[in-house]
Design an enzyme around this catalytic site. Structure first.
Site, PDB file in Angstrom:
ATOM      1  N   GLN A 195      -5.722  10.578   3.303  1.00 31.12           N
ATOM      2  CA  GLN A 195      -4.376  10.429   3.849  1.00 31.12           C
ATOM      3  C   GLN A 195      -3.852   9.047   3.460  1.00 31.12           C
ATOM      4  O   GLN A 195      -4.625   8.145   3.138  1.00 31.12           O
ATOM      5  CB  GLN A 195      -4.474  10.628   5.385  1.00 31.12           C
ATOM      6  CG  GLN A 195      -3.171  10.766   6.110  1.00 31.12           C
ATOM      7  CD  GLN A 195      -2.581   9.431   6.510  1.00 31.12           C
ATOM      8  OE1 GLN A 195      -3.310   8.457   6.669  1.00 31.12           O
ATOM      9  NE2 GLN A 195      -1.271   9.377   6.642  1.00 31.12           N
ATOM     10  N   TRP A 247       0.856  -1.183   0.000  1.00 33.29           N
ATOM     11  CA  TRP A 247       0.000   0.000   0.000  1.00 33.29           C
ATOM     12  C   TRP A 247       0.878   1.213   0.000  1.00 33.29           C
ATOM     13  O   TRP A 247       1.875   1.196   0.733  1.00 33.29           O
ATOM     14  CB  TRP A 247      -0.932  -0.003   1.239  1.00 33.29           C
ATOM     15  CG  TRP A 247      -1.981   1.050   1.159  1.00 33.29           C
ATOM     16  CD1 TRP A 247      -1.974   2.270   1.767  1.00 33.29           C
ATOM     17  CD2 TRP A 247      -3.190   0.973   0.398  1.00 33.29           C
ATOM     18  NE1 TRP A 247      -3.101   2.955   1.435  1.00 33.29           N
ATOM     19  CE2 TRP A 247      -3.861   2.187   0.586  1.00 33.29           C
ATOM     20  CE3 TRP A 247      -3.752   0.008  -0.452  1.00 33.29           C
ATOM     21  CZ2 TRP A 247      -5.076   2.468  -0.033  1.00 33.29           C
ATOM     22  CZ3 TRP A 247      -4.947   0.287  -1.050  1.00 33.29           C
ATOM     23  CH2 TRP A 247      -5.603   1.514  -0.833  1.00 33.29           C
ATOM     24  N   SER A 304      -2.839   6.303   4.713  1.00 30.72           N
ATOM     25  CA  SER A 304      -3.281   5.026   5.264  1.00 30.72           C
ATOM     26  C   SER A 304      -4.726   4.682   4.891  1.00 30.72           C
ATOM     27  O   SER A 304      -5.172   3.566   5.114  1.00 30.72           O
ATOM     28  CB  SER A 304      -3.159   5.063   6.791  1.00 30.72           C
ATOM     29  OG  SER A 304      -4.068   6.005   7.328  1.00 30.72           O
ATOM     30  N   LYS A 305      -5.471   5.625   4.347  1.00 27.65           N
ATOM     31  CA  LYS A 305      -6.914   5.438   4.136  1.00 27.65           C
ATOM     32  C   LYS A 305      -7.214   4.601   2.891  1.00 27.65           C
ATOM     33  O   LYS A 305      -6.318   4.264   2.135  1.00 27.65           O
ATOM     34  CB  LYS A 305      -7.615   6.802   4.082  1.00 27.65           C
ATOM     35  CG  LYS A 305      -7.312   7.700   5.283  1.00 27.65           C
ATOM     36  CD  LYS A 305      -7.829   7.125   6.606  1.00 27.65           C
ATOM     37  CE  LYS A 305      -7.224   7.774   7.828  1.00 27.65           C
ATOM     38  NZ  LYS A 305      -7.842   9.009   8.263  1.00 27.65           N
ATOM     39  N   LEU A 306      -8.496   4.318   2.673  1.00 27.40           N
ATOM     40  CA  LEU A 306      -8.887   3.393   1.592  1.00 27.40           C
ATOM     41  C   LEU A 306      -8.734   3.999   0.204  1.00 27.40           C
ATOM     42  O   LEU A 306      -8.689   3.283  -0.796  1.00 27.40           O
ATOM     43  CB  LEU A 306     -10.340   2.942   1.793  1.00 27.40           C
ATOM     44  CG  LEU A 306     -10.612   2.199   3.097  1.00 27.40           C
ATOM     45  CD1 LEU A 306     -12.080   1.796   3.188  1.00 27.40           C
ATOM     46  CD2 LEU A 306      -9.729   0.963   3.209  1.00 27.40           C
TER      47      LEU A 306
END
Ligand SMILES: *Cc1c(COP(=O)(O)O)cnc(C)c1O
Length: 424
Positions: free
Chosen positions: A195, A23, A197-199
């Protein structure tokens, strides 16, 4: 001989040889979009990519409008401001969330009222929320936390009876659906974070969705230094046509760049398939977990027609693990799987990043306000139990793996269960 990896045993997964899914996800489509912005020269706001993304995101969520903003913190703040919420007002927020949910209320000079959450899905408890309503309450910010879904039927019903605005904090839930309606289209406004870390992500970024055209117009001005566009959008290098002087309102710069929008256009296209994979894996691993002693899946509401998971979480019961502390359990899980395993957010009454009293020059508006914004005055027993005793959380990338990866999660729990005495 120790069996558990934290004690030097062989881990269930060698994450170096066999890494978890990466990711963020990107390829030449993001590269192409970024280069188009670079060459086009409209690097700042209201560029072609931003307008395209706003339209696509509104359509995706089912809200009439979407506006891109700098991040998922100012999106909450602007949504409150657009609703006319400020000094003397109270805003109800769950005690278990990222600090921004409460800090946004603080930053418009309102008083954040922290209320407890449901133990089975970690989202705001509608009964506790209703109890916290006073004549000063103006809004509620439910958070769809991790994989949970706030009970939007109960929340909208209570808000309707008390004439409160509802701003959904959707930072964990891009694409989640409640009875066929997407998050961000159920309340008065939806707030999203992009941000890293988001989906969905462009490194940083945020969006606000709404179907209320008055809110939309205000939000458009608020994110753009108070300018009210006369024509809907202007696309040129910032010189557009704006309303006459009397229309302007005081605000600041909360805009994103066209580079971010270029990445978000592709991120949005990837989301439905990624969500489907995560949802299927979460359902599968939860079915395994429900057969194991000492762990309980987060309750999935049957009204949730599409899942979306910022984190995969479950509840841990140490009494079933010979008294093994949850922090040691998480370390042991991390050791077996080779990934981060975390506790939930710290409850906001004790959160090290939510400390309004460290900033008197900003928040000491009056002695009374100062007392009211003290987080320690709220009691959040369920949030504390989740944080201190029960929470086991994995980043959503773990749900992007294979079915065999999901089996490994269950195997790690079983291995720790069988060897718990090694850690006592
Ligand atoms: C990430 C997050 C935010 C803030 O978003 P940023 O883009 O990081 O400012 C707000 N609420 C919740 C629940 C979040 O997880």
């Amino acid at each position: 001989m120790s069996k558990l990896a934290v004690n030097g045993g062989t881990p269930l997964r060698d994450a170096k040889a066999n890494p978890w899914p990466r990711w963020p996800v990107w390829d030449e489509k993001e590269e192409k979009g970024l280069l188009e912005v670079l060459a086009g020269g409209v690097w700042s706001y209201n560029g072609p990519k931003e307008l395209e993304f706003n339209r696509a995101f509104a359509e995706f969520t089912g809200a009439e409008h979407a506006l891109s903003v700098a991040n998922g913190t100012v999106s909450l703040q602007l949504a409150l401001e657009a609703c006319g919420i400020g000094l003397g007002d109270e805003v109800i927020v769950p005690g278990l969330t990222w600090q921004a949910t409460a800090a946004a209320a603080l930053d418009v000079n309102a008083v954040p009222i922290l209320v407890d959450v449901n133990e089975d899905n970690w989202c705001i408890d509608p009964a506790a929320m209703e109890e916290a309503i006073t004549p000063r309450t103006r809004a509620i910010i439910p958070v769809h936390l991790y994989g949970g879904f706030a009970d939007m039927d109960a929340i909208m019903e209570i808000a309707g009876r008390h004439n409160l605005r509802v701003i959904e904090d959707c930072a964990h839930k891009h694409g989640g659906e409640w009875k066929g309606r997407k998050v961000g289209s159920i309340g008065d406004a939806g707030s999203f974070s992009f941000q890293l870390s988001k989906l969905m992500t462009a490194g940083e970024g945020g969006a606000i969705t709404t179907s209320d055209s008055q809110l939309y117009e205000k939000l458009d001005a608020l994110r753009n230094c108070g300018r009210r566009p006369e024509i809907e959008q202007c696309g040129d290098k910032g010189a557009g046509h704006y309303g006459s002087e009397g229309d302007f309102i005081q605000s600041g710069n909360y805009r994103i760049t066209d580079f971010q929008a270029a990445v978000l256009i592709e991120s949005l296209k990837r989301l439905p398939e990624q969500n489907a994979i995560r949802d299927e894996n979460a359902k599968y691993v939860n079915s395994l977990l429900s057969e194991l002693p000492g762990v309980t899946p987060i309750r999935r509401d049957e009204r949730e027609t599409m899942g979306a998971y910022y984190n995969f979480s479950f509840r841990y019961d140490k009494s079933q693990f010979k008294g093994l502390d949850v922090a040691k359990f998480r370390e042991a899980m991390a050791g077996e799987l080779g990934c981060d395993v975390e506790a939930s957010y710290e409850p906001l009454d004790v959160c090290s990043l939510y400390t309004p009293h460290t900033k008197p020059c900003r928040h000491k508006l009056s002695e009374e306000h100062w007392r009211q914004i003290d987080p320690a005055r709220f009691s959040l027993p369920v949030c504390h139990r989740i944080y201190r005793e029960e929470s086991v959380c994995f980043h959503h990338t773990i749900l992007m793996g294979t079915k065999a990866d999901m089996d490994l999660l269950a195997k790690a729990i079983e291995k720790i269960y069988d060897n718990a005495e090694e850690l006592l």
